[in-house]
Design a protein around this motif. Sequence first.
Motif, short mmCIF file in Angstrom:
data_model
loop_
_atom_site.label_atom_id
_atom_site.label_comp_id
_atom_site.label_asym_id
_atom_site.label_seq_id
_atom_site.Cartn_x
_atom_site.Cartn_y
_atom_site.Cartn_z
N GLN A 152 0.84 -1.07 -0.42
CA GLN A 152 -0.19 -0.04 0.26
C GLN A 152 0.89 1.94 0.00
O GLN A 152 1.77 1.51 0.49
CB GLN A 152 -0.94 -0.24 1.38
CG GLN A 152 -1.77 -1.14 0.78
CD GLN A 152 -2.98 -0.72 1.92
OE1 GLN A 152 -3.08 0.09 2.89
NE2 GLN A 152 -3.75 -1.81 2.88
N LEU A 189 0.20 5.55 0.28
CA LEU A 189 0.18 7.13 0.74
C LEU A 189 0.86 7.77 0.14
O LEU A 189 2.25 7.86 0.20
CB LEU A 189 0.30 6.93 2.47
CG LEU A 189 -0.73 6.88 3.07
CD1 LEU A 189 -0.64 6.80 4.71
CD2 LEU A 189 -1.98 7.46 2.80
N TRP A 222 2.11 11.82 -0.62
CA TRP A 222 1.54 13.23 0.04
C TRP A 222 2.49 14.42 -0.69
O TRP A 222 3.91 14.15 -0.60
CB TRP A 222 2.27 13.07 2.21
CG TRP A 222 1.17 12.83 2.93
CD1 TRP A 222 0.23 11.72 2.48
CD2 TRP A 222 1.66 12.48 4.39
NE1 TRP A 222 0.27 11.21 3.60
CE2 TRP A 222 0.92 12.08 5.32
CE3 TRP A 222 2.91 13.22 4.95
CZ2 TRP A 222 0.82 11.57 5.71
CZ3 TRP A 222 3.02 12.48 6.22
CH2 TRP A 222 2.30 11.76 6.99
N GLN A 280 -3.37 5.88 -2.30
CA GLN A 280 -3.87 6.48 -1.49
C GLN A 280 -3.14 8.42 -1.31
O GLN A 280 -2.28 8.58 -0.69
CB GLN A 280 -4.43 6.57 -0.20
CG GLN A 280 -5.47 7.51 0.60
CD GLN A 280 -5.68 7.55 1.90
OE1 GLN A 280 -5.55 6.21 2.42
NE2 GLN A 280 -6.22 8.39 2.70
N CYS A 292 -3.26 14.73 5.83
CA CYS A 292 -2.60 13.17 6.14
C CYS A 292 -2.53 12.60 7.40
O CYS A 292 -1.99 11.37 7.03
CB CYS A 292 -1.09 14.53 6.25
SG CYS A 292 -0.44 15.16 4.63
N SER A 297 -5.17 10.66 6.81
CA SER A 297 -4.48 9.18 5.98
C SER A 297 -4.10 8.14 6.41
O SER A 297 -3.69 6.55 6.07
CB SER A 297 -3.81 10.10 5.49
OG SER A 297 -2.26 10.37 5.29
N LYS A 308 -3.42 1.63 8.86
CA LYS A 308 -2.30 1.26 7.34
C LYS A 308 -1.49 0.50 7.39
O LYS A 308 -1.24 1.10 9.06
CB LYS A 308 -2.18 2.71 6.84
CG LYS A 308 -3.06 3.76 6.62
CD LYS A 308 -3.12 2.92 5.05
CE LYS A 308 -3.66 4.01 4.20
NZ LYS A 308 -4.91 4.19 4.81
N THR A 328 4.12 0.14 5.44
CA THR A 328 3.10 0.72 4.67
C THR A 328 4.21 1.71 3.93
O THR A 328 4.81 2.78 4.11
CB THR A 328 2.35 1.26 4.56
OG1 THR A 328 0.65 1.07 5.28
CG2 THR A 328 1.18 2.52 3.60
N LEU A 387 5.11 5.75 2.74
CA LEU A 387 4.62 6.42 2.78
C LEU A 387 5.71 7.50 2.05
O LEU A 387 6.83 7.45 2.16
CB LEU A 387 4.59 7.33 4.34
CG LEU A 387 4.11 8.40 4.65
CD1 LEU A 387 3.30 9.42 3.70
CD2 LEU A 387 4.37 8.62 5.78
#
Length: 362
Positions: free
Chosen positions: A3, A5, A7, A40, A65, A68, A72, A76, A78
């Motif tokens: 996964q 994330l 930003w 995401q 943020c 989110s 998780k 994950t 980031l």
Amino acid sequence: MKQLLLWTNLYPTKQAPHYGTFVKSTEQAWRQALGDENVQLVAIREKPTGKFSKIKLYAGLLTRCVLSLRNKPVGTLLEVHYPVYFLPLLYLLSLVKPKHFYLVLRFHGTDLVQITSSRLFRSCFHRLKGNVDLCVAPSEHFRHQINTHLDFPLSHIVKVYPDSVGEHFVARPTMSSVTQSDMFTVGCVSRLEAGKNCQSLLEAFAKLAIPNKRLILVGEGSQRTVLERAAEQLGIASSTTFTGALPREQLPNILTGFSVFVFPSVSESFGLVAVEALACGIPVIANAKLHASKEYIQEGKNGFFYEDGVEGLVAALEAFYAQSEDKRALLREQASKVREQFSDQQVFSQGVSTILRKQQSD
């Protein structure tokens, strides 16, 4: 399945379609690799209109943020673009959930300067550094800059080019051009800010002993009025066009109308606009201080470097103009080959693979 994330404070908007196109391209590459359901995005999707608007947008961004992060799984990814804006939040995250995420900081240029010039940001990065798994630099030169200025291990800094010039980046016959074929057109695409050194380009252009010359500056910024006034004072206003900022899809038509592209900036982490010009078959004359550009400009093959400021640029432009049409045609042919180096596959697919391989090896 992994996964991700992602930003970012920069993302294309209707008001500024050229902002953060590379972030959007990176997002699309991740979605292709991991699937939409595993990616995401948390981003600012509108351009600030003032100081209060900017504060409000960033407060909203940081709040989203934080939200989110919920639920998780450990490991994950980031990926944080322009990390300077997120350092305090990331430091707090490292205290609450140390090593919960595989943290990737993706630098783009000015963010490194902002970190090193601020005591607060330097302190945040120093405290966060042990929780940063990987830094991503847009060029080999900038990779070493991160290593030197942030004392971050070179083994955990990878190079991933910021954007591609794939099959989509081509001129469209239906779109008009602002150039004329019988003119020697000097062009530049840049933010019109002091550090971009466009003033020196105006001064050099004014000194050119070349008939039918024309200068086109594509871009917007706080220095536009200053530069327009300078063009008038130098007596070149009638042969200089300021187009303002343009969407990226319109750039190929503008670029293909240039005789030569000038890159006068003295400091760039990569220099995508020069790659875009080369991809359109336009030779580039670049400031020799741009170390990152030596990854794609080959002296005498697809472009040239100049030194000694304005006088050096004048000499380089006049030498280029004096070349035979056969030599210019060869330069254009070699310039267009940069597409192979910066194809979608080379930039995005390999960029994603590089980060995933690094995570697996760590």
